[in-house]
Design a protein around this motif. Structure first.
Motif, PDB file in Angstrom:
ATOM      1  N   PHE A  37       0.795  -1.693  -0.456  1.00  0.00           N
ATOM      2  CA  PHE A  37       0.249   0.352   0.389  1.00  0.00           C
ATOM      3  C   PHE A  37       0.940   0.902  -0.076  1.00  0.00           C
ATOM      4  O   PHE A  37       0.420   2.303  -0.708  1.00  0.00           O
ATOM      5  N   VAL A  38       1.940   1.176   0.614  1.00  0.00           N
ATOM      6  CA  VAL A  38       2.724   2.567   0.895  1.00  0.00           C
ATOM      7  C   VAL A  38       3.161   2.785  -0.715  1.00  0.00           C
ATOM      8  O   VAL A  38       2.962   3.895  -1.166  1.00  0.00           O
ATOM      9  N   VAL A  39       3.622   1.822  -1.333  1.00  0.00           N
ATOM     10  CA  VAL A  39       4.241   1.860  -3.240  1.00  0.00           C
ATOM     11  C   VAL A  39       2.734   2.497  -3.998  1.00  0.00           C
ATOM     12  O   VAL A  39       3.326   3.190  -4.488  1.00  0.00           O
ATOM     13  N   ALA A  40       1.550   1.482  -3.365  1.00  0.00           N
ATOM     14  CA  ALA A  40       0.668   2.304  -4.512  1.00  0.00           C
ATOM     15  C   ALA A  40       0.560   3.772  -3.832  1.00  0.00           C
ATOM     16  O   ALA A  40      -0.248   4.233  -4.790  1.00  0.00           O
ATOM     17  N   LEU A  57      -3.485   9.860   0.176  1.00  0.00           N
ATOM     18  CA  LEU A  57      -3.643   9.981   1.332  1.00  0.00           C
ATOM     19  C   LEU A  57      -4.026   8.375   1.505  1.00  0.00           C
ATOM     20  O   LEU A  57      -3.864   8.113   2.688  1.00  0.00           O
ATOM     21  N   HIS A  58      -5.341   7.961   0.992  1.00  0.00           N
ATOM     22  CA  HIS A  58      -6.678   7.110   1.970  1.00  0.00           C
ATOM     23  C   HIS A  58      -5.438   5.430   1.159  1.00  0.00           C
ATOM     24  O   HIS A  58      -5.891   4.931   2.118  1.00  0.00           O
ATOM     25  N   LEU A  59      -5.145   5.204   0.158  1.00  0.00           N
ATOM     26  CA  LEU A  59      -4.006   4.233  -0.002  1.00  0.00           C
ATOM     27  C   LEU A  59      -3.339   4.029   0.961  1.00  0.00           C
ATOM     28  O   LEU A  59      -2.980   3.075   1.829  1.00  0.00           O
ATOM     29  N   PHE A  60      -2.343   5.254   1.864  1.00  0.00           N
ATOM     30  CA  PHE A  60      -1.392   5.308   2.611  1.00  0.00           C
ATOM     31  C   PHE A  60      -1.749   5.105   4.423  1.00  0.00           C
ATOM     32  O   PHE A  60      -1.760   3.767   4.812  1.00  0.00           O
ATOM     33  N   VAL A  61      -3.293   5.653   4.470  1.00  0.00           N
ATOM     34  CA  VAL A  61      -4.185   6.194   5.615  1.00  0.00           C
ATOM     35  C   VAL A  61      -4.688   4.766   6.446  1.00  0.00           C
ATOM     36  O   VAL A  61      -4.024   3.796   6.904  1.00  0.00           O
ATOM     37  N   VAL A  62      -5.628   4.601   4.743  1.00  0.00           N
ATOM     38  CA  VAL A  62      -6.414   3.130   5.431  1.00  0.00           C
ATOM     39  C   VAL A  62      -5.863   1.890   5.419  1.00  0.00           C
ATOM     40  O   VAL A  62      -5.804   1.048   5.301  1.00  0.00           O
ATOM     41  N   GLY A  63      -5.039   1.565   4.005  1.00  0.00           N
ATOM     42  CA  GLY A  63      -4.287   0.132   3.728  1.00  0.00           C
ATOM     43  C   GLY A  63      -2.905  -0.108   4.604  1.00  0.00           C
ATOM     44  O   GLY A  63      -2.592  -0.353   5.163  1.00  0.00           O
ATOM     45  N   ALA A  64      -1.737   1.208   4.234  1.00  0.00           N
ATOM     46  CA  ALA A  64      -0.522   1.315   4.677  1.00  0.00           C
ATOM     47  C   ALA A  64      -0.636   1.404   5.484  1.00  0.00           C
ATOM     48  O   ALA A  64      -0.386   0.555   6.768  1.00  0.00           O
ATOM     49  N   LEU A  65      -0.628   2.298   6.754  1.00  0.00           N
ATOM     50  CA  LEU A  65      -0.942   2.359   8.164  1.00  0.00           C
ATOM     51  C   LEU A  65      -2.357   1.938   9.032  1.00  0.00           C
ATOM     52  O   LEU A  65      -1.507   0.799   9.486  1.00  0.00           O
ATOM     53  N   LEU A  66      -3.189   1.559   8.918  1.00  0.00           N
ATOM     54  CA  LEU A  66      -4.200   0.197   9.217  1.00  0.00           C
ATOM     55  C   LEU A  66      -3.155  -0.987   9.129  1.00  0.00           C
ATOM     56  O   LEU A  66      -3.606  -1.994  10.170  1.00  0.00           O
TER      57      LEU A  66
END
Length: 405
Positions: A37-40, A57-66
């Motif tokens: 998700f970070v890469v995406a 923003l949502h790829l990082f926060v929702v996908g990567a961070l969560l």
């Protein structure tokens, strides 16, 4: 795989046999999903698309961070509490439902398909509530109770996140009406400072000691950690309510109070001696730089709210300079630990992930975001992406670190 303790006070030798190896096996795919998700998110930030900053923003926060939060909180809770690992089926269901929900949510938003967007969001909320159930089970079975304040902090974070994500679903499905702007503000505060922020704050007093292989600060008692987390939760709730009620001054005061709470968290971190700082190198510098960006951008956001000016550059700098750097620095430590392979492999892995390139690229990207310099931001993000991808591939491949890192 060699079972490596990830805590200065993990209660080694006690608790369920094989728990560390079992939870490490569950953590690996979760962190790989987070890296994906970070890469995406970086690719989406570089590319041009119709919905601006929303997608990365949502790829990082929702996908990567969560995803990273789900994987690491379970691993750290088990390791530090000396509790049995969660059932593999439960951990897997939580992990993959979160990833699927995040993909469905962003896909629905980009395709303007409301039912897919809402379904994805509901699945994400359910997955995070499932994480709380797993963590509370770990807490109930704990042998070492000192980590309990962090698990309590995670639970508060998910409650805030569930409320914030519900606001986001209302907005994204077109039902915000005349309260769209106020809902967006509450959504932002509850998710960024409540869900993500409280999880990071609850982890920092424990994990920063782990990063430099030191004991926790003596003054970081369970009571003090609980009090600071309660303060941050109160500031988050006050800020969200003030934002929803359209009171910029009260919102700014609440965000200022949150920044004060972050300073209190920083005061609970251990004091690092030169030898341990040298061993951790760029990893610990990047983690602490992330904390500094987090505090500074929280104050900056309070100012933009009070003055009713554009908050997008501040939010971008907060996500990139603050949360992204904290995540990357944390994964740089956890990656070699989870790979295992014995002492030599562990030492080589730690050498490989001490990346000054990552530190420089992350901070240049944050400054560029704040200054709204899109070209510089894109170049810095590309450099960061290449560095992360290269070191991840080398780490997974099991090669030794290059001579200069």
């Amino acid at each position: 795989m060699t079972a490596v303790s990830t805590s200065p006070a993990s209660g080694a030798g006690r608790g369920a046999a094989g728990r560390v190896a079992a939870v490490h096996a569950q953590t690996k795919p979760g962190l790989l999903v987070a890296v994906g998700f970070v890469v995406a998110a970086i690719v989406a930030a570089i590319a041009r698309h119709d919905h601006g900053w929303w997608l990365p923003l949502h790829l990082f926060v929702v996908g990567a961070l969560l995803s990273a939060i789900s994987a690491t909180t379970q691993m750290l809770a088990v390791t530090w509490s000396s509790s049995p690992a969660p059932p593999r089926a439960a951990a897997g269901a939580q992990r993959w439902s979160l990833a699927a929900g995040a993909i469905a949510m962003v896909a629905g938003h980009e395709a303007d398909t409301t039912w897919l967007f809402v379904t994805g969001g509901v699945v994400v909320i359910a997955a995070m509530l499932g994480l709380v159930a797993i963590l509370l089970r770990v807490r109930h079975q704990a042998v070492t109770p000192r980590y309990a304040p962090a698990i309590e902090g995670y639970s508060m974070a998910v409650v805030a996140g569930a409320a914030g994500m519900t606001c986001g679903l209302v907005i994204g499905s077109g039902h915000g009406g005349s309260r769209w702007f106020e809902l967006r503000g509450a959504h932002l505060i509850l998710n960024v400072f409540g869900l993500v922020g409280l999880v990071i704050a609850a982890t920092l007093p424990y994990f920063t000691a782990t990063q430099v292989r030191a004991k926790m600060a003596p003054h970081a008692t369970s009571l003090r950690v609980r009090l600071v987390l309660a303060w941050l939760a109160l500031a988050t709730a006050a800020g969200a309510l003030a934002r929803f009620a359209d009171h910029p001054t009260l919102t700014a005061i609440a965000l200022g109070g949150y920044a004060l709470g972050l300073c209190a968290i920083a005061a609970l971190l251990p004091v690092y001696v030169a030898g341990r700082l040298k061993w951790a190198g760029a990893r610990i510098v990047q983690l602490l730089a992330g904390v500094a960006w987090w505090i500074a951008m929280t104050i900056a956001l309070a100012i933009t709210v009070a003055r009713d000016t554009n908050d997008r550059p501040v939010l971008q700098a907060l996500v990139i300079g603050g949360f992204a750097q904290i995540l990357v620095a944390s994964l740089a430590y956890l990656g070699p630990v989870l790979r295992g392979g014995g002492h030599r492999m562990l030492t080589a892995g730690f050498a490989l992930t001490r990346s000054w390139i990552s530190l420089a690229a992350g901070n240049v990207a944050a400054v560029a975001a704040l200054a709204e310099q899109r070209t510089v931001l894109a170049v810095a993000m590309v450099v960061w992406l290449v560095d992360i991808a290269t070191r991840t591939i080398l780490l997974v491949a099991g090669r030794r670190a290059p001579a200069a890192t």
